[in-house]
Design a protein around this motif. Structure first.
Motif, PDB file in Angstrom:
ATOM      1  N   THR A   2      -6.330   3.156   8.933  1.00 17.63           N
ATOM      2  CA  THR A   2      -7.210   4.022   8.150  1.00 17.63           C
ATOM      3  C   THR A   2      -6.381   4.852   7.179  1.00 17.63           C
ATOM      4  N   VAL A   3      -6.800   4.875   5.927  1.00 17.73           N
ATOM      5  CA  VAL A   3      -6.073   5.602   4.889  1.00 17.73           C
ATOM      6  C   VAL A   3      -6.832   6.877   4.552  1.00 17.73           C
ATOM      7  N   ASP A   4      -6.126   7.996   4.553  1.00 17.05           N
ATOM      8  CA  ASP A   4      -6.716   9.273   4.162  1.00 17.05           C
ATOM      9  C   ASP A   4      -6.697   9.349   2.635  1.00 17.05           C
ATOM     10  N   ALA A  34      -7.232   1.473   0.004  1.00 16.55           N
ATOM     11  CA  ALA A  34      -7.582   1.536   1.426  1.00 16.55           C
ATOM     12  C   ALA A  34      -7.806   0.137   1.991  1.00 16.55           C
ATOM     13  N   LEU A  35      -8.471  -0.722   1.226  1.00 19.37           N
ATOM     14  CA  LEU A  35      -8.716  -2.095   1.671  1.00 19.37           C
ATOM     15  C   LEU A  35      -7.394  -2.856   1.788  1.00 19.37           C
ATOM     16  N   LEU A  36      -6.514  -2.673   0.811  1.00 18.38           N
ATOM     17  CA  LEU A  36      -5.216  -3.342   0.841  1.00 18.38           C
ATOM     18  C   LEU A  36      -4.403  -2.896   2.050  1.00 18.38           C
ATOM     19  N   ALA A  37      -4.363  -1.600   2.310  1.00 18.64           N
ATOM     20  CA  ALA A  37      -3.589  -1.090   3.445  1.00 18.64           C
ATOM     21  C   ALA A  37      -4.146  -1.621   4.766  1.00 18.64           C
ATOM     22  N   GLN A 117     -16.195  -6.497  -2.192  1.00 16.96           N
ATOM     23  CA  GLN A 117     -16.422  -5.118  -1.759  1.00 16.96           C
ATOM     24  C   GLN A 117     -16.394  -4.128  -2.922  1.00 16.96           C
ATOM     25  N   LEU A 118     -15.522  -4.376  -3.885  1.00 14.90           N
ATOM     26  CA  LEU A 118     -15.407  -3.464  -5.025  1.00 14.90           C
ATOM     27  C   LEU A 118     -16.400  -3.791  -6.129  1.00 14.90           C
ATOM     28  N   LYS A 119     -17.161  -4.881  -5.934  1.00 12.43           N
ATOM     29  CA  LYS A 119     -18.191  -5.294  -6.908  1.00 12.43           C
ATOM     30  C   LYS A 119     -17.592  -5.458  -8.299  1.00 12.43           C
TER      31      LYS A 119
END
Length: 213
Positions: A2-4, A34-37, A117-119
């Motif tokens: 999870t990325v803050d 966040a998706l990449l991480a 997801q990012l459309k």
């Protein structure tokens, strides 16, 4: 993982301001980060693990070349890996049609999920080796960020730019030996020093075009 993203937003917005880009871009760029991480924790898409390090070395580094794609319609990002620089450029330049060319199956799956997801309606994924990619059309420009030497990029992907197309190659220190070894039919049209927020290392963008008969 999870990325803050909230803790990263001020640094990203400051970097966007230095690049003359809108602060509103921070939200979709952080969604991508966040998706990449998260995927990287399982699939090893990039050697950089720390999201804060990704911010400068991936996002802002990719966006430093955004002024040079504003006036073009189509871009092929060769050996894009997890979508760099293609996805940040597509987010920041909605009018640009970006094709992400990647032969690695895991990375291509991530790219398709990121586009969904990012459309990102202006992004296509081509799961293909560069030399085997025959889309039936040409591109205004091709780019490669950490792929290979300039001669090898043109050897693999030189069939993809149109007659007036160009290679926009991101490099660190100027590769004089690579420039000297450019294949026949290609020349350096311009070299642009890039200033990447958060990075002290040298960065250059090389614009390489076909020579005129």
């Amino acid at each position: 993982m999870t990325v803050d993203t909230d803790s990263l937003r001020p640094e990203l917005e400051a970097g966007l301001a230095q690049l003359d880009l809108e602060p509103a871009l921070a939200a979709p760029l952080l969604d991508y980060l966040a998706l990449l991480a998260r995927w990287n924790a399982t699939y090893n898409l990039t050697a950089i693990r720390d999201p804060r390090e990704m911010l400068a070395k991936h996002l802002l580094d990719s966006l430093a070349m955004q002024p040079f794609v504003r006036g073009i319609g189509t871009l092929a990002d060769l050996g894009t890996g997890p979508g760099l620089p293609g996805i940040p450029l597509a987010i920041a330049t909605p009018g640009l049609q970006v094709t992400l060319v990647e032969s690695n199956g895991k990375k291509a799956r991530f790219l398709r999920e990121a586009v969904r997801q990012l459309k990102l309606g202006n992004v296509q994924v081509a799961e293909s080796r560069i030399e085997a990619f025959r889309p039936g059309t040409t591109f205004d420009a091709i780019t490669a960020r950490a792929l290979a030497t300039l001669p090898l990029i043109l050897q693999l992907g030189g069939h993809l730019p149109g007659p007036d197309g160009r290679l926009l190659a991101m490099k660190g220190v100027l590769p004089d030996d690579e420039i000297a070894a450019l294949p026949a039919g290609w020349r350096v049209a311009a070299i642009y020093p890039l200033r990447v927020p958060g990075l002290s290392a040298e960065r250059h963008l090389l614009e390489i075009v076909r020579t005129r008969a």
